[in-house]
Structures are given as C-alpha cells and as structure tokens.
Design a protein around this motif. Structure first.
Motif, short mmCIF file in Angstrom:
data_model
loop_
_atom_site.label_atom_id
_atom_site.label_comp_id
_atom_site.label_asym_id
_atom_site.label_seq_id
_atom_site.Cartn_x
_atom_site.Cartn_y
_atom_site.Cartn_z
N SER A 92 3.72 -11.24 30.56
CA SER A 92 4.29 -11.96 31.71
C SER A 92 3.17 -12.65 32.48
O SER A 92 1.99 -12.47 32.19
CB SER A 92 5.10 -11.02 32.60
N GLN A 93 3.57 -13.47 33.45
CA GLN A 93 2.63 -14.32 34.19
C GLN A 93 1.85 -15.22 33.22
O GLN A 93 2.28 -15.43 32.11
CB GLN A 93 1.65 -13.48 35.04
N LYS A 99 8.27 -18.27 28.80
CA LYS A 99 8.09 -17.20 27.79
C LYS A 99 9.42 -16.50 27.50
O LYS A 99 9.70 -16.16 26.36
CB LYS A 99 7.06 -16.17 28.30
N GLY A 100 10.22 -16.32 28.56
CA GLY A 100 11.50 -15.63 28.41
C GLY A 100 12.37 -16.32 27.38
O GLY A 100 12.94 -15.70 26.48
N CYS A 148 9.79 -27.12 27.62
CA CYS A 148 10.24 -28.16 28.57
C CYS A 148 9.82 -29.57 28.15
O CYS A 148 9.61 -30.42 29.02
CB CYS A 148 9.74 -27.86 29.98
N LEU A 149 9.73 -29.80 26.84
CA LEU A 149 9.40 -31.14 26.38
C LEU A 149 10.48 -32.13 26.83
O LEU A 149 10.19 -33.28 27.15
CB LEU A 149 9.29 -31.16 24.85
N ASP A 150 11.72 -31.64 26.89
CA ASP A 150 12.84 -32.49 27.31
C ASP A 150 12.74 -32.94 28.76
O ASP A 150 13.36 -33.93 29.15
CB ASP A 150 14.16 -31.73 27.11
N LYS A 151 11.98 -32.19 29.57
CA LYS A 151 11.88 -32.59 30.97
C LYS A 151 10.92 -33.76 31.13
O LYS A 151 11.11 -34.62 31.97
CB LYS A 151 11.43 -31.41 31.83
N THR A 187 13.10 -27.55 23.61
CA THR A 187 13.65 -28.82 24.07
C THR A 187 14.89 -28.64 24.97
O THR A 187 15.68 -29.56 25.13
CB THR A 187 14.06 -29.67 22.85
N GLY A 188 15.01 -27.45 25.54
CA GLY A 188 16.13 -27.18 26.44
C GLY A 188 16.14 -25.71 26.78
O GLY A 188 15.46 -24.92 26.12
N PRO A 189 16.90 -25.29 27.79
CA PRO A 189 16.86 -23.88 28.20
C PRO A 189 17.62 -22.92 27.28
O PRO A 189 17.35 -21.72 27.29
CB PRO A 189 17.49 -23.90 29.59
N GLY A 231 1.90 -18.91 34.58
CA GLY A 231 3.20 -18.23 34.54
C GLY A 231 4.33 -19.23 34.55
O GLY A 231 4.13 -20.43 34.74
N ASP A 232 5.54 -18.73 34.33
CA ASP A 232 6.76 -19.55 34.32
C ASP A 232 6.70 -20.64 33.25
O ASP A 232 7.30 -21.71 33.40
CB ASP A 232 7.00 -20.21 35.69
N GLU A 233 5.99 -20.40 32.19
CA GLU A 233 5.89 -21.39 31.11
C GLU A 233 7.14 -21.42 30.25
O GLU A 233 7.31 -22.31 29.41
CB GLU A 233 4.67 -21.09 30.20
N GLY A 263 9.57 -13.19 36.63
CA GLY A 263 10.98 -13.48 36.42
C GLY A 263 11.10 -14.29 35.15
O GLY A 263 10.65 -15.43 35.09
N HIS A 264 11.64 -13.69 34.11
CA HIS A 264 11.88 -14.41 32.85
C HIS A 264 13.32 -14.90 32.86
O HIS A 264 14.22 -14.13 33.18
CB HIS A 264 11.74 -13.49 31.64
#
Ligand code: GTP
Ligand code: IMP
Ligand code: MG
Length: 379
Positions: A194-195, A35-36, A326-329, A367-369, A31-33, A61-62
């Motif tokens: 989700s999840q 997806k949102g 989240c490649l940028d992280k 590559t960003g939110p 989860g929290d990958e 939570g998306h």
C-alpha cells in the motif's frame, strides 16, 4: 513445480525444484496509483492460492469496482474478489479492529481471511493523537487513521498485538507459516502493498512521509517471506502523478507552468468546458479527473508523470514489470480498451517513452476502473 536434472559423477539425477511463484505489487509514486484495481484483476486472472496484504495499515484506501459496485478497502486484501483465494494480513500491518470486522462483513470473507497474530493494533487514542497533533495533522497532513502513533507505540514496545484482542480470535493465524507452506507446494501468492515509494519513511520525501518503508522488500518482510522467494515485482504508476497531503510534488501543475506540459492545457480546456472551475488550475484538474482521497476525501494534487521519481523507485523496488493505470484519463479515446493494438498512437508513444526512460517493460495497462479494463501483455 519444475523438474531439474543434474549430472553428478556421470549419472543424471533429477529432483524437484520450485519455480518462484510470488508476485509483489507496489506503488511507484505517492500512493493511490490504482494498486487495488490491478490487484483485483491479477487475483481473478492468475487465481493465486493466497492474496496477502502488506503495508502500513488502514491509512491506505484501495478502490475496487466489481459488477458495478464500488468497494473502498482499508484492511481486506483486494484479492477478495476471487472466492477461491485465501486472504491474509501480514504481521507488519497495523489492524484497526472495528474497521477490519466491518470490512469482513461488507465483503463476506469470514472463514477465508486470517490476520497474523503479531499485527499491532490501532486504538482510539492513536486516532485522537493523529488528528489532534498539529505537526502530524497540519504539517505532514496525515490521514488521521492512527497509523503513525500506533507504529510509534510499537517501537516503544507497548502496543497491543492482534493475539491480545478477543474480537479477533477467530481470525488469528501464523501468516509466514501459511505463505511459506503454500510456496513450498508450488502455489501462487500475490502480495499487495500500500501507499507509494515517495511516502517511504526511508526513501521518500521526509518528513512528509508515512510511518514505515513502502518498498517491495518491506512488503516481503511484512508477510514473512525472504527475498529469494519473489519472482516478480510489479511497480504501479498512474499515467500522471498525484499526491495527497503535504510535501513536495516536483511536477505539480499550476497556472504558470501548465503550458510546459504538452497534454495538460487540453485537459484543462475540457474541464472548463464541462463547467468545472475551482480556485486554482490544480484543483480544477483534480476535480475533473475525480482525484479525491479514498480515506480522507481530500482533493489530490496533480502533477505531470514524474520520470525521475519513477526511475528511482523502479530501481529501489527491483521492478521486473511496470503497470500504468488511468491511461483513459489522459487519453479518453482509450477508455475500456483491452487490446494493445487498439490503443491510440499518442498513448502508445506515451507508454514507449516510459519504458525507454525507466528501462523496464510496461506489461499491464489499465484503461478504466472496472476489473476487466486491462491490457495484459505479460508473457
Ligand atoms: P493506496 O494503497 O491508498 O495507495 O491506493 P490504491 O493504489 O489502491 O489507489 P486508490 O484506489 O486509492 O485510487 C485509485 C483510483 O483510481 C480509484 O478511484 C480507482 O477506482 C481508480 N482507477 C484505478 N485504475 C483506473 C483506471 O485505469 N482508469 C480509471 N478511470 N480509474 C482507475
Ligand atoms: P499517514 O500514513 O496517515 O501517517 O500519513 C502520512 C502521509 O502519507 C500523508 O501525506 C498522507 O496523505 C500520506 N498517505 C498515507 N496513506 C496514503 C495513501 O494510502 N494514499 C495516499 N497518500 C497516503
Ligand atoms: Mg488509496
């Protein structure tokens, strides 16, 4: 719509066949990958006629960023960002009435959102039970949103359904009729699950799991469509693996093993330089990477990309494409990059290695939110 031609008794006949137009987006780790974020991008880019939410309920939570504003959505499909999309919540999803009405207000979606009449309802007693039961709240480490107890009541066949709730009467619909009707007319449908796979009640790390299966087939069932209608299953992974709550995280990073993972000592150094120093290495990394649970505010545990779990979850989900977020992280030089050719060589190697190990193409890279921070190399 596509036209098919067949030769019958020497004569060519044509008839209208339907191209499959349904895409399911699921989480491949815990989860929290993100997806949102990716669903909101697909909703804008592909302009689906319907975006439907599947999954367990408001335990998810998306997060969606649009025009600099952050939305934490626990009930409303993230496709709300596209004003033209009909929004639906499938029968498999648990509904928290107050939370749903609050989010309808927040997103101004009244008039284009519907809930299946058979959704089961989370009541106050379920939330109390989820938070006060020591096994659920401490050992499993649930979100406290009442989902487990409400699904248990559903299995006992005593749960209330959405059609019984007066405040929901303006939203009640038959989701399978709407979705299959749209599919029949050749319209696009986007389903957001989700999840993540590791939290599946059937295939996850039992008993540290959620109260239902989380795979793509379950998502189809939640909405009321058959597997034959699905074109694509996009499995989403973060560039590293996170987990919130109890249970095993095989690649979890700690003081003793951090040097074994090539990318992580440098990230820890950056965290320390920026003044972050928590009790453990893992907490320091979580704080630096801003890995805080959307629903509970708990720090997520950080692990190196879990290839074994990723391979297995792509298999069970029947992945046709992979999305990496989240490649940028992991590689900050890639923040906001929108062209594959502009990625650093280190991150291209990272993506290629994922494709090689899992055997499925990576077609979307986040590559960003923000919604537009995406490299889209789908055909
Ligand atoms: P669940 O349904 O709860 O599993 O959630 P989710 O998969 O929708 O993910 P969630 O929104 O809970 O967490 C992902 C976090 O990463 C959010 O804070 C997003 O804004 C953020 N995010 C998503 N993609 C990216 C990205 O590519 N880069 C950065 N920096 N942040 C991202
Ligand atoms: P529950 O779904 O609230 O019963 O929680 C069961 C387990 O799943 C706990 O470990 C939670 O932390 C985890 N979990 C549930 N929903 C999410 C989610 O949306 N993201 C990440 N973990 C979740
Ligand atoms: Mg989440």
């Amino acid at each position: 719509m596509i036209k098919l031609f067949l030769k019958v008794c020497g004569k060519t006949i044509g008839f209208r066949g339907l191209e499959r137009m349904v895409t399911i987006v699921v989480g491949g780790h815990f989860g929290d990958e993100g997806k949102g974020k990716i669903v909101s991008y697909l909703a804008m880019k592909d302009n689906p006629y319907i975006t439907a939410r599947s999954g367990i309920g408001p335990n998810a939570g998306h997060t969606v960023y649009m025009d600099g504003k952050k939305y934490g959505l626990r009930m409303i499909p993230c496709g709300f960002v596209n004003q033209n999309s009909r929004l639906l919540i499938g029968a498999g999803v648990l509904v928290d009435t107050q939370r749903f009405l609050m989010e309808v207000d927040m997103t101004s979606t009244k008039g284009r959102i519907g809930i299946d009449k058979r959704c089961a309802i989370i009541e106050e007693k379920h939330k109390i039970q989820d938070k006060s039961d020591g096994y659920l709240s401490k050992t499993v480490g649930t979100t406290g949103s009442g989902c487990g107890p409400a699904n248990a009541e559903r299995t006992f066949r005593t749960a209330k359904l959405a059609q019984d709730i007066v405040e929901l009467k303006d939203y009640i619909t038959d989701v399978p009729l709407e979705v299959n009707g749209a599919i029949g007319k050749g319209k696009k449908v986007l389903i957001e699950a989700s999840q993540g796979f590791g939290l599946s009640l059937f295939y996850g790390t039992y008993p540290y799991v959620t109260s239902k299966d989380t795979s793509a087939s379950m998502a189809a069932t939640d909405i009321g469509i058959g597997p034959t209608k699905v074109k694509d299953v996009i499995v989403v992974y973060k560039a590293y693996t996170t987990r919130v709550g109890g249970g095993p995280l095989d690649t979890e990073i700690n003081e003793n093993n951090i040097k074994k993972f090539p990318l992580w000592p440098k990230i820890l150094e950056q965290a320390n330089k920026s003044g972050i120093k928590k009790d453990t290495v893992n907490e320091t990394l979580a704080e630096f990477l801003v890995e805080t649970g959307t629903v509970t505010g708990r720090l997520r545990r950080i692990g190196n990309f879990d290839f074994n779990l990723a391979k297995y979850s792509s298999m069970v989900n029947g992945a046709t494409q992979i999305c990496i977020t989240c490649l940028d992280k992991l590689f900050p030089e890639n923040m906001h990059v929108q062209n594959y050719n502009d990625l650093s060589s280190q991150s291209v190697n990272f993506i290629k290695n994922i494709e090689k190990q899992i055997g499925v193409r990576v077609t979307l890279i986040s590559t960003g939110p923000e919604i537009d921070d995406v490299i889209d190399i789908r055909k």
